[in-house]
Write a protein that holds these residues in place. Structure first.
Motif, PDB file in Angstrom:
ATOM      1  N   SER A 124      12.726  -3.245  -3.756  1.00 21.55           N
ATOM      2  CA  SER A 124      11.294  -3.100  -4.048  1.00 21.55           C
ATOM      3  C   SER A 124      10.422  -3.222  -2.799  1.00 21.55           C
ATOM      4  O   SER A 124       9.465  -2.453  -2.615  1.00 21.55           O
ATOM      5  CB  SER A 124      10.862  -4.123  -5.098  1.00 21.55           C
ATOM      6  OG  SER A 124      11.109  -5.440  -4.642  1.00 21.55           O
ATOM      7  N   ALA A 125      10.750  -4.181  -1.923  1.00 27.27           N
ATOM      8  CA  ALA A 125       9.938  -4.362  -0.718  1.00 27.27           C
ATOM      9  C   ALA A 125      10.033  -3.144   0.190  1.00 27.27           C
ATOM     10  O   ALA A 125       9.028  -2.665   0.731  1.00 27.27           O
ATOM     11  CB  ALA A 125      10.374  -5.622   0.020  1.00 27.27           C
ATOM     12  N   GLN A 126      11.262  -2.628   0.355  1.00 27.56           N
ATOM     13  CA  GLN A 126      11.464  -1.440   1.180  1.00 27.56           C
ATOM     14  C   GLN A 126      10.738  -0.234   0.601  1.00 27.56           C
ATOM     15  O   GLN A 126      10.064   0.519   1.302  1.00 27.56           O
ATOM     16  CB  GLN A 126      12.951  -1.134   1.293  1.00 27.56           C
ATOM     17  CG  GLN A 126      13.276   0.177   1.975  1.00 27.56           C
ATOM     18  CD  GLN A 126      12.892   0.188   3.437  1.00 27.56           C
ATOM     19  OE1 GLN A 126      13.160  -0.779   4.135  1.00 27.56           O
ATOM     20  NE2 GLN A 126      12.263   1.250   3.895  1.00 27.56           N
ATOM     21  N   LEU A 127      10.854  -0.039  -0.706  1.00 30.87           N
ATOM     22  CA  LEU A 127      10.198   1.089  -1.357  1.00 30.87           C
ATOM     23  C   LEU A 127       8.689   0.986  -1.235  1.00 30.87           C
ATOM     24  O   LEU A 127       7.995   1.998  -1.037  1.00 30.87           O
ATOM     25  CB  LEU A 127      10.627   1.162  -2.824  1.00 30.87           C
ATOM     26  CG  LEU A 127      12.109   1.463  -3.064  1.00 30.87           C
ATOM     27  CD1 LEU A 127      12.451   1.294  -4.545  1.00 30.87           C
ATOM     28  CD2 LEU A 127      12.465   2.869  -2.592  1.00 30.87           C
ATOM     29  N   ALA A 128       8.160  -0.225  -1.344  1.00 33.27           N
ATOM     30  CA  ALA A 128       6.717  -0.421  -1.216  1.00 33.27           C
ATOM     31  C   ALA A 128       6.245  -0.092   0.203  1.00 33.27           C
ATOM     32  O   ALA A 128       5.182   0.518   0.384  1.00 33.27           O
ATOM     33  CB  ALA A 128       6.353  -1.860  -1.577  1.00 33.27           C
ATOM     34  N   ARG A 129       7.029  -0.469   1.217  1.00 31.47           N
ATOM     35  CA  ARG A 129       6.657  -0.142   2.601  1.00 31.47           C
ATOM     36  C   ARG A 129       6.674   1.365   2.823  1.00 31.47           C
ATOM     37  O   ARG A 129       5.779   1.922   3.467  1.00 31.47           O
ATOM     38  CB  ARG A 129       7.612  -0.830   3.578  1.00 31.47           C
ATOM     39  CG  ARG A 129       7.402  -2.325   3.720  1.00 31.47           C
ATOM     40  CD  ARG A 129       8.142  -2.878   4.933  1.00 31.47           C
ATOM     41  NE  ARG A 129       9.587  -2.755   4.801  1.00 31.47           N
ATOM     42  CZ  ARG A 129      10.367  -3.676   4.234  1.00 31.47           C
ATOM     43  NH1 ARG A 129       9.828  -4.784   3.729  1.00 31.47           N
ATOM     44  NH2 ARG A 129      11.674  -3.497   4.167  1.00 31.47           N
ATOM     45  N   ASN A 130       7.683   2.018   2.289  1.00 34.52           N
ATOM     46  CA  ASN A 130       7.743   3.476   2.416  1.00 34.52           C
ATOM     47  C   ASN A 130       6.542   4.139   1.764  1.00 34.52           C
ATOM     48  O   ASN A 130       5.952   5.075   2.312  1.00 34.52           O
ATOM     49  CB  ASN A 130       9.029   4.008   1.775  1.00 34.52           C
ATOM     50  CG  ASN A 130      10.274   3.637   2.549  1.00 34.52           C
ATOM     51  OD1 ASN A 130      10.208   3.265   3.713  1.00 34.52           O
ATOM     52  ND2 ASN A 130      11.424   3.734   1.897  1.00 34.52           N
ATOM     53  N   VAL A 136       4.425   8.447  -0.777  1.00 33.32           N
ATOM     54  CA  VAL A 136       5.410   8.947  -1.737  1.00 33.32           C
ATOM     55  C   VAL A 136       5.894   7.800  -2.620  1.00 33.32           C
ATOM     56  O   VAL A 136       6.301   6.739  -2.120  1.00 33.32           O
ATOM     57  CB  VAL A 136       6.603   9.591  -1.011  1.00 33.32           C
ATOM     58  CG1 VAL A 136       7.639  10.079  -2.016  1.00 33.32           C
ATOM     59  CG2 VAL A 136       6.129  10.750  -0.135  1.00 33.32           C
ATOM     60  N   ALA A 137       5.856   8.007  -3.933  1.00 36.15           N
ATOM     61  CA  ALA A 137       6.260   6.964  -4.875  1.00 36.15           C
ATOM     62  C   ALA A 137       7.709   6.554  -4.648  1.00 36.15           C
ATOM     63  O   ALA A 137       8.603   7.400  -4.554  1.00 36.15           O
ATOM     64  CB  ALA A 137       6.075   7.465  -6.305  1.00 36.15           C
ATOM     65  N   GLY A 138       7.942   5.240  -4.590  1.00 31.02           N
ATOM     66  CA  GLY A 138       9.281   4.736  -4.368  1.00 31.02           C
ATOM     67  C   GLY A 138      10.266   5.162  -5.435  1.00 31.02           C
ATOM     68  O   GLY A 138      11.448   5.416  -5.150  1.00 31.02           O
ATOM     69  N   LYS A 139       9.810   5.256  -6.664  1.00 32.01           N
ATOM     70  CA  LYS A 139      10.720   5.638  -7.749  1.00 32.01           C
ATOM     71  C   LYS A 139      11.229   7.066  -7.571  1.00 32.01           C
ATOM     72  O   LYS A 139      12.347   7.392  -7.988  1.00 32.01           O
ATOM     73  CB  LYS A 139      10.021   5.485  -9.102  1.00 32.01           C
ATOM     74  CG  LYS A 139       8.845   6.428  -9.337  1.00 32.01           C
ATOM     75  CD  LYS A 139       8.254   6.246 -10.727  1.00 32.01           C
ATOM     76  CE  LYS A 139       7.148   7.268 -11.008  1.00 32.01           C
ATOM     77  NZ  LYS A 139       6.628   7.133 -12.395  1.00 32.01           N
ATOM     78  N   ILE A 140      10.434   7.911  -6.923  1.00 35.32           N
ATOM     79  CA  ILE A 140      10.857   9.293  -6.681  1.00 35.32           C
ATOM     80  C   ILE A 140      11.938   9.336  -5.606  1.00 35.32           C
ATOM     81  O   ILE A 140      12.962  10.026  -5.757  1.00 35.32           O
ATOM     82  CB  ILE A 140       9.658  10.164  -6.271  1.00 35.32           C
ATOM     83  CG1 ILE A 140       8.684  10.344  -7.451  1.00 35.32           C
ATOM     84  CG2 ILE A 140      10.131  11.524  -5.761  1.00 35.32           C
ATOM     85  CD1 ILE A 140       9.191  11.247  -8.554  1.00 35.32           C
ATOM     86  N   THR A 141      11.741   8.618  -4.504  1.00 34.79           N
ATOM     87  CA  THR A 141      12.750   8.624  -3.448  1.00 34.79           C
ATOM     88  C   THR A 141      14.060   8.030  -3.949  1.00 34.79           C
ATOM     89  O   THR A 141      15.144   8.520  -3.616  1.00 34.79           O
ATOM     90  CB  THR A 141      12.263   7.853  -2.212  1.00 34.79           C
ATOM     91  OG1 THR A 141      11.992   6.492  -2.553  1.00 34.79           O
ATOM     92  CG2 THR A 141      11.007   8.480  -1.636  1.00 34.79           C
ATOM     93  N   LEU A 142      13.971   6.993  -4.772  1.00 38.85           N
ATOM     94  CA  LEU A 142      15.185   6.377  -5.315  1.00 38.85           C
ATOM     95  C   LEU A 142      15.887   7.326  -6.281  1.00 38.85           C
ATOM     96  O   LEU A 142      17.124   7.404  -6.309  1.00 38.85           O
ATOM     97  CB  LEU A 142      14.822   5.072  -6.019  1.00 38.85           C
ATOM     98  CG  LEU A 142      15.988   4.189  -6.459  1.00 38.85           C
ATOM     99  CD1 LEU A 142      16.877   3.820  -5.283  1.00 38.85           C
ATOM    100  CD2 LEU A 142      15.462   2.927  -7.141  1.00 38.85           C
ATOM    101  N   SER A 143      15.128   8.067  -7.059  1.00 41.92           N
ATOM    102  CA  SER A 143      15.703   9.031  -7.983  1.00 41.92           C
ATOM    103  C   SER A 143      16.449  10.135  -7.234  1.00 41.92           C
ATOM    104  O   SER A 143      17.565  10.531  -7.614  1.00 41.92           O
ATOM    105  CB  SER A 143      14.603   9.638  -8.859  1.00 41.92           C
ATOM    106  OG  SER A 143      15.119  10.597  -9.747  1.00 41.92           O
ATOM    107  N   ILE A 144      15.869  10.619  -6.146  1.00 45.23           N
ATOM    108  CA  ILE A 144      16.550  11.641  -5.337  1.00 45.23           C
ATOM    109  C   ILE A 144      17.838  11.073  -4.752  1.00 45.23           C
ATOM    110  O   ILE A 144      18.887  11.733  -4.772  1.00 45.23           O
ATOM    111  CB  ILE A 144      15.606  12.150  -4.235  1.00 45.23           C
ATOM    112  CG1 ILE A 144      14.519  13.041  -4.852  1.00 45.23           C
ATOM    113  CG2 ILE A 144      16.380  12.924  -3.159  1.00 45.23           C
ATOM    114  CD1 ILE A 144      13.464  13.523  -3.883  1.00 45.23           C
ATOM    115  N   PHE A 145      17.780   9.863  -4.252  1.00 47.47           N
ATOM    116  CA  PHE A 145      18.970   9.198  -3.732  1.00 47.47           C
ATOM    117  C   PHE A 145      20.060   9.134  -4.802  1.00 47.47           C
ATOM    118  O   PHE A 145      21.236   9.415  -4.541  1.00 47.47           O
ATOM    119  CB  PHE A 145      18.565   7.791  -3.262  1.00 47.47           C
ATOM    120  CG  PHE A 145      19.681   6.941  -2.723  1.00 47.47           C
ATOM    121  CD1 PHE A 145      20.758   7.483  -2.042  1.00 47.47           C
ATOM    122  CD2 PHE A 145      19.639   5.563  -2.887  1.00 47.47           C
ATOM    123  CE1 PHE A 145      21.775   6.673  -1.534  1.00 47.47           C
ATOM    124  CE2 PHE A 145      20.638   4.748  -2.384  1.00 47.47           C
ATOM    125  CZ  PHE A 145      21.712   5.307  -1.710  1.00 47.47           C
TER     126      PHE A 145
END
Length: 359
Positions: A124-130, A136-145
């Motif tokens: 969560s902390a990493q996604l929030a920094r990104n 770009v929403a963190g949930k989107i980058t995680l979904s692509i991953f």
């Protein structure tokens, strides 16, 4: 899942053959030139050697080129996989039924959702920094991953140099894969090893499944250690995915799309787009023309998902399972996902999975 980057892999898999380039025959047969008969392996070796001066001129160390191409052989499996990709008549005429529901069940399954939710909390902390850096929403980058490599479980086991050299020699996209071969050699000069840079048969590598040239253009250091490692470092991979989507035009604060209900008497012909996309035209042909959310509401559509885009947000309509089923109003951010992989099946899966992860 094989990815189709706009700047690389989409062109690799979708571009028309280059008329001036002739594909060689299958392994074991011969090709003839003005100098007589050469075995395919000899012709391949000669072709690769001919790239040396260009690679060096573009910044590859001579010793790197010599070492990494020594003993390189043509890989017929790569060509078989390449030619098995959809094409020909499948890319002509109006698109048929999409039938997304079955695809969704197999790709946005409970295993993807559960693991995504766990990582969404852990990272969560990493996604929030990104998100703060790129919008770009963190949930989107995680979904692509998750969809690209099963959250890093499978990234491909093809040797990038051999695959790119084979595809360049084959000829239909010679310039593209010559450039990717050179980009791979540049990565080796940066300190990455050939062994760690395994990937797909089409040259996509790492957790985000970037082509080497894409890495060189936008790879990001997500954890501040001075190195962008998309092969073993989740923080760097997620930061790099976010950087890609930002470059592709991601609009901060806007959702990718939202579920909607279309009225029974809806006039679909009235919202059909008159435009033909220069890229992936069949993908974009499924999408309506652009209207604001307020205009869609005025036509009787009811927003049934969350979060709803603002009334002045532009969106296109997609009914992935046909009339009477759940429809989606898709914002410009959906277009950024299509830039990552030009497939409605893929982009819809990314959006739906991202919402399930964050729910």
């Amino acid at each position: 899942m094989l990815s189709l980057r706009l700047s690389a892999l989409a062109l690799a898999l979708c571009a028309a053959p280059l008329a001036a380039q002739t594909a060689p025959p299958s392994s074991g047969s011969t090709v003839t030139d003005t100098g007589g008969s050469l075995t395919q392996d000899a012709a391949f070796t000669s072709f690769v050697a001919g790239l040396r001066s260009r690679a060096i001129a573009e910044g590859v160390k001579p010793e790197t080129f010599d070492r990494e191409t020594a003993g390189l052989t043509f890989n017929p499996k790569v060509i078989r996989l390449d030619r098995a990709q959809p094409g020909g008549t499948l890319n002509s005429g109006p698109p048929g039924p999409m039938e997304f529901a079955a695809y969704r069940r197999s790709h946005v399954d409970q295993a993807h959702i559960d693991k995504g939710r766990t990582l969404y909390q852990t990272l969560s902390a990493q996604l929030a920094r990104n998100e703060a850096r790129t919008g770009v929403a963190g949930k989107i980058t995680l979904s692509i991953f998750g969809l690209e490599t099963g959250y890093g479980v499978y990234t491909g086991d093809f040797d990038l140099i051999r695959s790119c050299a084979t595809l360049a020699y084959e000829g239909r996209r010679r310039e593209l894969f010559t450039a990717e071969l050179i980009a791979t050699l540049k990565l080796i000069d940066r300190g990455f090893t050939r062994a760690e840079m395994k990937g797909s048969w089409a040259g996509a590598t790492g957790y985000p499944q970037f082509l080497p040239s894409v890495y060189l253009r936008i790879a990001a250091d997500g954890d501040g250690d001075g190195k962008a490692d998309i092969w073993t470092n989740k923080a760097d991979a997620l930061a790099s995915i976010a950087a890609y989507l930002r470059e592709a035009g991601w609009k901060p604060g806007a959702p990718w799309g939202v579920a909607a209900t279309v009225p029974a008497n809806f006039d679909r012909a009235a919202v059909r787009t008159p435009l033909v996309s220069p890229r992936c035209p069949r993908v974009h042909a499924r999408l309506s023309k652009w209207l604001t959310i307020a205009e869609w509401k005025a036509r009787g559509l009811v927003i049934s998902g969350f979060p709803a885009p603002a009334d002045d947000e532009l969106a296109r309509l997609l009914e992935p399972d046909g009339p009477g089923m759940t429809a989606y109003l898709l914002t410009t951010n959906y277009g950024s996902i299509l830039d990552y992989n030009c497939s409605n099946f893929y982009a819809m899966s990314v959006g739906v999975l991202s919402d399930a992860i964050a729910r």
